[in-house]
Structure formats: C-alpha cells, structure tokens
Design a protein around this motif. Structure first.
Motif, PDB file in Angstrom:
ATOM      1  N   PRO A 173       0.821  -1.226   0.025  1.00  0.00           N
ATOM      2  CA  PRO A 173      -0.138   0.119   0.131  1.00  0.00           C
ATOM      3  C   PRO A 173       0.986   1.368   0.251  1.00  0.00           C
ATOM      4  CG  PRO A 173      -1.027  -1.557   1.620  1.00  0.00           C
ATOM      5  CD  PRO A 173       0.641  -2.340   0.592  1.00  0.00           C
ATOM      6  N   PHE A 174       1.606   1.338   0.850  1.00  0.00           N
ATOM      7  CA  PHE A 174       2.544   2.345   1.247  1.00  0.00           C
ATOM      8  C   PHE A 174       4.156   2.203   0.253  1.00  0.00           C
ATOM      9  CE2 PHE A 174       0.136   2.076   4.408  1.00  0.00           C
ATOM     10  CZ  PHE A 174      -0.444   3.445   4.157  1.00  0.00           C
ATOM     11  N   ALA A 175       4.554   2.516  -1.178  1.00  0.00           N
ATOM     12  CA  ALA A 175       5.484   2.026  -2.443  1.00  0.00           C
ATOM     13  C   ALA A 175       7.385   2.068  -1.299  1.00  0.00           C
ATOM     14  CB  ALA A 175       5.680   2.738  -3.510  1.00  0.00           C
ATOM     15  N   MET A 176       7.059   2.974  -0.615  1.00  0.00           N
ATOM     16  CA  MET A 176       8.467   3.175  -0.801  1.00  0.00           C
ATOM     17  C   MET A 176       8.791   2.919   1.419  1.00  0.00           C
ATOM     18  SD  MET A 176       9.710   6.442  -2.582  1.00  0.00           S
ATOM     19  CE  MET A 176       8.222   7.770  -0.971  1.00  0.00           C
ATOM     20  N   GLY A 177      10.463   3.054   1.572  1.00  0.00           N
ATOM     21  CA  GLY A 177      10.379   3.506   3.677  1.00  0.00           C
ATOM     22  C   GLY A 177      10.800   2.624   4.296  1.00  0.00           C
ATOM     23  N   GLU A 178      10.288   0.772   3.939  1.00  0.00           N
ATOM     24  CA  GLU A 178      10.680  -0.581   3.961  1.00  0.00           C
ATOM     25  C   GLU A 178      12.373  -0.602   5.043  1.00  0.00           C
ATOM     26  OE1 GLU A 178      12.391  -1.092  -0.539  1.00  0.00           O
ATOM     27  OE2 GLU A 178      10.771   0.317   1.306  1.00  0.00           O
ATOM     28  N   GLU A 179      13.006  -0.090   4.858  1.00  0.00           N
ATOM     29  CA  GLU A 179      14.675   0.167   4.908  1.00  0.00           C
ATOM     30  C   GLU A 179      14.746   0.931   6.123  1.00  0.00           C
ATOM     31  OE1 GLU A 179      14.070   1.459   1.596  1.00  0.00           O
ATOM     32  OE2 GLU A 179      15.019   0.951   0.079  1.00  0.00           O
ATOM     33  N   PHE A 224       4.804   6.607   6.695  1.00  0.00           N
ATOM     34  CA  PHE A 224       5.940   5.827   7.596  1.00  0.00           C
ATOM     35  C   PHE A 224       6.037   6.947   8.867  1.00  0.00           C
ATOM     36  CE2 PHE A 224      10.633   7.612   6.909  1.00  0.00           C
ATOM     37  CZ  PHE A 224      11.435   6.711   7.482  1.00  0.00           C
ATOM     38  N   LEU A 225       5.870   8.072   8.782  1.00  0.00           N
ATOM     39  CA  LEU A 225       6.109   9.102   9.818  1.00  0.00           C
ATOM     40  C   LEU A 225       5.533   8.564  11.086  1.00  0.00           C
ATOM     41  CD1 LEU A 225       7.532  12.115   8.152  1.00  0.00           C
ATOM     42  CD2 LEU A 225       8.681  11.137   9.913  1.00  0.00           C
TER      43      LEU A 225
END
Length: 274
Positions: A173-179, A224-225
């Motif tokens: 659902p949220f395409a970035m930030g996993e790292e 993410f935040l």
C-alpha cells in the motif's frame, strides 16, 4: 569467545520475479562464477514458471506471493548464512565485496547490522556517505539507507523477530520506506546499526521515488512517519518539506497539498492497523 567470520559465512538473499533461468546472475558476478557464492533466491512467480538450481550453493524459493517486502521476509526465514546481505537482481557486485563485508563484521563485532556503500555504473557514489565508519546514526542517516546496502547477523534477526513491514515497499500500500522502518526496528530493540562506507556493488540510479509525484511521496511519508512515531510525525513532515524545498523537489504553492497528502497517508495507515 568472539566469532571470527570467514568465507562461507555470508549468504546473499536476493529478490527477483518470474525467472526460469539463473542466467541473470552472470552479469551480477562478472569477476567469478556465481556458484562460488552462497545465494538464496526468492523468485516471486507462478506455479507453471518455476526456477530451479543445479548448484548446491544456489538455493531457490519459488514464492507465489507478491510484494518486495514479502519477498525479503521469505528470504530471511529461509536463510542459513551467519551474515545476510540483502540484494536485488539488477546490481553488479565488486570483486572484493565478500571480503569487505566479512572484514567489517569482524572489526565491528558489536554491530548487528552494517550498511555499506554503492556506486552507479559510471563509478560515481550513489549519494554522500560519511568519510569514515559511522557508529551513531541519525534519523536522516537511517532514512537514506537503501536495502541493497544492508547486511546483518542472522542470529540477532531471529532472536528479535525483526522483519520488513509488508505495508511498505514496492507492491505494498505504501511504496517506499521499508528499509528505514526495518533499521529503525533494530534500533528500537537497542541494536547497533552502523555505516561502513566501502563500495560493495554498482546499481542504476533509477528509484521508486522517481516514479512518484510529490503527492504520492508525501502520502507514503505520512504513513512512514506514523509507523516510526518515536521521531515525531509533524516534526518529520516539516523536516521533509524543508529539505524538499531546499532541493527544489516541491514548490511553495505545493506545500498545502503535500501536508494534506501526508495526513491522508497517516490516517490510512492508522485505519489499516485497526
């Protein structure tokens, strides 16, 4: 007794999709045959298109799930190496990458995760790295680390049950930030995460961030935040806006829309948790 890591202790956990041949590994290891390294390949595919290996050092898990973070987690679950290196299927390793990683883990025994550097195919560093090893990382340091820069001790990962958050990353659902979430979870459990700025691989400069418009980026940033709320949601949003304005990634007349998108991402993530 201090463990001395040696060749054979490193395993590369590599995510790919729809492969039916190991030929894609050939350009990744231009200096040696790929079978000289321990590699676990997570191939997200269909039941009628399976990848197989005739090499004992190359193990395959054919997965019928979708999503990069799910692929990473499947790899972590099935990995056997003492040191794990996260990899993608389109990078090219440096000839001395294995020694670089093992030497760093031997030198910094207290570090549970060590992050390295990469360059592009023209030989330019991907970003600004610290000039020497950095053992105290800021939130911004963590936020700028890429998956393929990350290595970690498998025993610590298993003990702490740390995984990639499958709500984040390509195909989620949220395409970035996993790292950054992954590394933040290490630090929440009081584990040492450091940067050793030695180049281990080359990669093209294409990124998911480049595919998203500013509203999509801030939508992900809001989620993410919220996920790593320890650092403060509004503080994080305004820091992001400040740096993006400075780098001309957003314009003044886009600020309201960016904040609105971030708030939507925050609310959607909270709802998802319920």
């Amino acid at each position: 007794m201090i463990k001395e890591f040696k060749k054979g202790d490193l395993e590369i956990v590599l995510s790919t999709m729809d492969r039916d041949s190991l030929d894609f590994l050939i350009p990744m290891f231009s200096f040696s045959h790929f079978s000289n390294f321990s590699i676990l390949i997570i191939n997200q595919t269909q039941p009628d298109k399976l990848l197989v290996s005739n090499y004992p050092s190359i193990r395959i898990v054919n997965s019928f799930e979708k999503g990069l973070s799910k692929s990473r987690n499947t790899g972590f679950k099935n990995a056997k190496g003492e040191i794990i290196l996260i990899a993608d299927d389109d990078e090219v390793f440096k000839e001395d990458f294995e020694n670089t990683i093992l030497e760093a883990h031997n030198k910094y025994q207290e570090a549970q995760s060590i992050c390295f550097a990469i360059d592009d195919f023209s030989g330019f560093l991907f970003k600004k790295y610290p000039s020497t090893a950095k053992t105290r990382l800021s939130f911004l340091d963590i936020s700028n680390i890429l998956s393929i820069e990350i290595s970690f001790k498998k025993a610590a990962l298993d003990q702490l049950n740390i995984k990639f958050d499958t709500n984040f990353g390509i195909g989620s659902p949220f395409a970035m930030g996993e790292e950054a979430i992954f590394l933040s979870d290490w630090r929440k459990q009081k584990q040492s995460v450091i940067i050793v700025p030695k180049v281990i691989a080359s990669h093209s400069r294409f990124s998911t961030d480049n595919k998203l418009n500013f509203k999509q980026r801030y939508y992900v940033q809001g989620a993410f935040l919220t996920r790593i709320s320890k650092y403060g949601y509004y503080k994080g949003v305004f820091l992001k806006l400040f740096f993006d304005l400075k780098q001309n990634k957003v314009k003044l007349n886009q600020l309201f829309a960016a904040i609105k998108s971030a708030n939507k991402g925050k609310l959607d993530f909270i709802q998802m948790q319920k």
